[in-house]
Design an enzyme around this catalytic site. Structure first.
Site, short mmCIF file in Angstrom:
data_model
loop_
_atom_site.label_atom_id
_atom_site.label_comp_id
_atom_site.label_asym_id
_atom_site.label_seq_id
_atom_site.Cartn_x
_atom_site.Cartn_y
_atom_site.Cartn_z
CE1 TYR A 112 -4.00 -1.99 4.45
CE2 TYR A 112 -3.71 0.33 3.91
CZ TYR A 112 -3.83 -0.98 3.51
OH TYR A 112 -3.76 -1.29 2.18
CE LYS A 139 -12.32 -0.64 0.05
NZ LYS A 139 -11.15 -0.18 -0.71
CB SER A 185 -0.91 0.02 1.24
OG SER A 185 -1.59 1.24 1.36
#
Length: 326
Positions: free
Chosen positions: A141, A182, A112
C-alpha cells in the site's frame, strides 16, 4: 460540481458532509456494498452517486467539474494483490490527474504517511520533494502511494502540463466517525474503545524494537475534522499546490492514546500486552510524526486538535451518542 472518489468511505464521507453543508453539488464515486457503509452518507446524500465502474463514462461527458478530491484507494496496509493495488492506487490516479490537467481542474489526492517506511525521527518525515526518492515504504500500500507521488513530481519537474492546482496529502493516523466499515483497518481508538466497553483490558502490541518500551510506539494521530479543514483550505486557496504532510506535528504513544480513552469513559486504566502478529514483523511503523512546515509555509495556520480532546469528542459526540455518524 465537485467529484469525491471514495466519497462513501471514512475521510471521503466526512468531506462530503462538509461540502454538503456548504451547498456544493457533489458526485460521490464509491461502492456502497451490502453492509452499512451507506450510513456514512445518510445525513448528507450527494447530488449524484456513481459506481467506480461508471466513472470513465461519466468523465467522457465533460461534466462541469471544478475540483476532484481523489480519496478512493485500496488502503489496507496488509494488501497482497499487487496487480489490483497498482490498478486502483496508481493507474486510476494517473488517469484522473491527466483528465484534470487537460481540463484545468483542481486535483487534490490522498497520499499516505506509509510512504515514509521505517523512518525513526521527525527529521525523516519531511515532505521536501528532494527527499522523495530516498523513501522506502514497508508495504505494498505504502509503495503504491509512493509510486504515484514520484510520478507526479517527475511531471512537475519536467514542466509537463498539470492541473492548475494539485495537492497530494500524506495522511498520518486519522481517526474519527464514519470509519466503522473499515474492518481490520479501523483506527486503534475504535478498537480499544470496543475492548474497554466490553469490560476487557486494553491490549497493545509488545514492541519488536529493543530500544522502544512496550506501548511506547508513537504515531501522529490526527482528528478527521482537522484533515477535512486542510482539504477545504486547499479548495479555498487554488493558488496553493504541492505534496504536503497532513498530521499534527506531534507524536503520541499508544499508551497516551489508551489512557485518553479510559479517561473519556471515566474508567480505571488496565492495559495488557500481546505479541505483534508475525505478518507485521518488518512492516510496522514504530514512529511517525509529520513535519508540517511546508503546509504552514503556504499559509495554513489553523491549530490541530490535541489527542485527548479529539478522543473525547469522538467518544462522547459519536461512539456513545444516539447517532455515531457524521
Amino acid at each position: 460540481m465537485i467529484i469525491i472518489t471514495g466519497g462513501a468511505g471514512f475521510i471521503g464521507s466526512f468531506l462530503q458532509a462538509e461540502l454538503h453543508a456548504r451547498g456544493e453539488e457533489t458526485v460521490v464515486v464509491d461502492w456502497l456494498g451490502h453492509e452499512e457503509k451507506w450510513r456514512n452518507l445518510q445525513l448528507h446524500a450527494p447530488s449524484t452517486m456513481l459506481s467506480p465502474a461508471d466513472l470513465d463514462a461519466f468523465l467522457s461527458t465533460d461534466p462541469p467539474v471544478r475540483a476532484v478530491f481523489h480519496m478512493g484507494a485500496i488502503s489496507e496496509t496488509t494488501a497482497t494483490d499487487g496487480d489490483l493495488v497498482w490498478r486502483t492506487n496508481v493507474t486510476l490516479s494517473q488517469r484522473l490527474w491527466t483528465w484534470c490537467a487537460k481540463r484545468e481542474i483542481s486535483f487534490i489526492y490522498a497520499s499516505s504517511a506509509a510512504t515514509y517506511g521505517a523512518a525513526a525521527s521527525m527529521d525523516a518525515f519531511s515532505d521536501i520533494p528532494a527527499k522523495l526518492d530516498s523513501l522506502r515504504p514497508l508495504n505494498l500500500y505504502g509503495w503504491s502511494k509512493h509510486v504515484f507521488d514520484q510520478w507526479v513530481m517527475r511531471r512537475i519537474a519536467k514542466g509537463e502540463k498539470a492541473p492548475p492546482q494539485w495537492a497530494g496529502l500524506k495522511f498520518f493516523n486519522v481517526y474519527g466517525p464514519n470509519e466503522y466499515h473499515k474492518g481490520k483497518m479501523i483506527s486503534v481508538i475504535k478498537v480499544k474503545f470496543d475492548e474497554i466497553r466490553r469490560g476487557q483490558s486494553a491490549t497493545l502490541f509488545r514492541s519488536d524494537d529493543p530500544l522502544i518500551e512496550d506501548g511506547h510506539q508513537a504515531r501522529d494521530f490526527i482528528w478527521v475534522g482537522d484533515v477535512i479543514a486542510v482539504m477545504l483550505w486547499l479548495l479555498d486557496h487554488p493558488e496553493v499546490s504541492g505534496l504536503f504532510n497532513c498530521g499534527t506535528g506531534t507524536a503520541r504513544t499508544y499508551l497516551d492514546l489508551t489512557k485518553a480513552i479510559f479517561a473519556a469513559l471515566d474508567v480505571t486504566p488496565t492495559v495488557s500486552f500481546v505479541d505483534m502478529p508475525t505478518a507485521l514483523h518488518g512492516k510496522y511503523q514504530n514512529f511517525t510524526c509529520a513535519d508540517m512546515s511546508s503546509l504552514c509555509d503556504k499559509g495554513y495556520d489553523r491549530q490541530f486538535t490535541p489527542l485527548e480532546t479529539g478522543i473525547e469528542r469522538y467518544i462522547k459526540d459519536y461512539l456513545i451518542a444516539k447517532t455515531p455518524y457524521r
